[in-house]
Write a protein that holds these residues in place. Structure first.
Motif, PDB file in Angstrom:
ATOM      1  N   VAL A  80       0.836  -1.206   0.000  1.00 25.97           N
ATOM      2  CA  VAL A  80       0.000   0.000   0.000  1.00 25.97           C
ATOM      3  C   VAL A  80       0.866   1.249   0.000  1.00 25.97           C
ATOM      4  O   VAL A  80       0.605   2.197  -0.738  1.00 25.97           O
ATOM      5  CB  VAL A  80      -0.968  -0.003   1.207  1.00 25.97           C
ATOM      6  CG1 VAL A  80      -1.651   1.341   1.365  1.00 25.97           C
ATOM      7  CG2 VAL A  80      -1.995  -1.114   1.045  1.00 25.97           C
ATOM      8  N   LYS A  81       1.926   1.259   0.803  1.00 29.69           N
ATOM      9  CA  LYS A  81       2.810   2.433   0.861  1.00 29.69           C
ATOM     10  C   LYS A  81       3.463   2.695  -0.487  1.00 29.69           C
ATOM     11  O   LYS A  81       3.470   3.818  -0.980  1.00 29.69           O
ATOM     12  CB  LYS A  81       3.881   2.236   1.921  1.00 29.69           C
ATOM     13  CG  LYS A  81       4.837   3.422   2.027  1.00 29.69           C
ATOM     14  CD  LYS A  81       6.034   3.075   2.884  1.00 29.69           C
ATOM     15  CE  LYS A  81       7.084   4.137   2.852  1.00 29.69           C
ATOM     16  NZ  LYS A  81       7.712   4.325   1.548  1.00 29.69           N
ATOM     17  N   SER A  83       2.491   1.749  -3.401  1.00 31.34           N
ATOM     18  CA  SER A  83       1.497   2.039  -4.436  1.00 31.34           C
ATOM     19  C   SER A  83       0.900   3.423  -4.327  1.00 31.34           C
ATOM     20  O   SER A  83       0.366   3.944  -5.306  1.00 31.34           O
ATOM     21  CB  SER A  83       0.358   1.021  -4.371  1.00 31.34           C
ATOM     22  OG  SER A  83       0.832  -0.258  -4.651  1.00 31.34           O
ATOM     23  N   THR A  84       0.942   4.016  -3.148  1.00 36.32           N
ATOM     24  CA  THR A  84       0.261   5.293  -2.950  1.00 36.32           C
ATOM     25  C   THR A  84       1.186   6.447  -2.613  1.00 36.32           C
ATOM     26  O   THR A  84       0.729   7.498  -2.172  1.00 36.32           O
ATOM     27  CB  THR A  84      -0.792   5.156  -1.828  1.00 36.32           C
ATOM     28  OG1 THR A  84      -0.131   4.758  -0.621  1.00 36.32           O
ATOM     29  CG2 THR A  84      -1.854   4.143  -2.187  1.00 36.32           C
ATOM     30  N   GLU A  85       2.490   6.291  -2.818  1.00 30.36           N
ATOM     31  CA  GLU A  85       3.424   7.376  -2.507  1.00 30.36           C
ATOM     32  C   GLU A  85       3.163   8.609  -3.356  1.00 30.36           C
ATOM     33  O   GLU A  85       3.295   9.728  -2.892  1.00 30.36           O
ATOM     34  CB  GLU A  85       4.867   6.912  -2.706  1.00 30.36           C
ATOM     35  CG  GLU A  85       5.344   5.986  -1.628  1.00 30.36           C
ATOM     36  CD  GLU A  85       6.748   5.491  -1.862  1.00 30.36           C
ATOM     37  OE1 GLU A  85       7.501   5.399  -0.883  1.00 30.36           O
ATOM     38  OE2 GLU A  85       7.101   5.191  -3.016  1.00 30.36           O
ATOM     39  N   SER A  90       2.089   5.181  -8.139  1.00 30.83           N
ATOM     40  CA  SER A  90       0.909   4.346  -8.331  1.00 30.83           C
ATOM     41  C   SER A  90       0.856   3.781  -9.744  1.00 30.83           C
ATOM     42  O   SER A  90       0.637   2.580  -9.931  1.00 30.83           O
ATOM     43  CB  SER A  90      -0.350   5.167  -8.043  1.00 30.83           C
ATOM     44  OG  SER A  90      -1.490   4.379  -8.237  1.00 30.83           O
TER      45      SER A  90
END
Length: 132
Positions: A80-81, A83-85, A90
């Motif tokens: 998640v980290k 992928s969403t930085e 992403s």
């Protein structure tokens, strides 16, 4: 206490796999670089016989338990980290890299705190920096 501190750093710090050690006598950076070496994280509970204050025993056991139960760097949280930085991250991880190479990238970056088996890298200044 030093073993508990390293275990907590490994469990909760973003850079927990790499720790900078500043030894006594270090005078400052002289551009000589750093040397790294791998260590196995020792179990702080195994050294409770050598404590200077026996009243620290339950506190160290409690902190060790907190670190062992940590999920701060589980495979899912790392995925998640990454992928969403940012929007770029992403798109890169989820589109270009086929959902982070089918989960292999987060798996490599994840950490499971297991005293006695988990390893970290200690970085110390090279000897030339110490002799200045």
């Amino acid at each position: 206490w030093c073993r508990a501190e390293l275990l907590l750093a490994y469990a909760f710090m973003t850079t927990g796999r790499n720790v900078l050690v500043v030894p006594a006598g270090f005078a400052g950076s002289s551009g000589h670089g750093m040397d790294g070496y791998e260590i196995v994280l020792a179990n702080p509970r195994e050294t409770v016989d050598t404590l200077t204050n026996p009243n620290d025993r339950p506190v160290i056991a409690s902190l060790t338990g907190v670190a062992e139960r940590s999920t701060a760097f589980s495979c899912w949280r790392v995925c998640v980290k990454q992928s969403t930085e940012s929007v770029f991250a992403s798109c890169f991880w989820n589109v270009c890299c086929c959902c982070q190479c089918c989960g292999l990238m987060p798996l490599v970056s994840s950490r499971n705190v297991q005293p006695g088996t988990a390893t970290m890298k200690k970085w110390v200044p090279r000897q030339q920096a110490m002799e200045r």
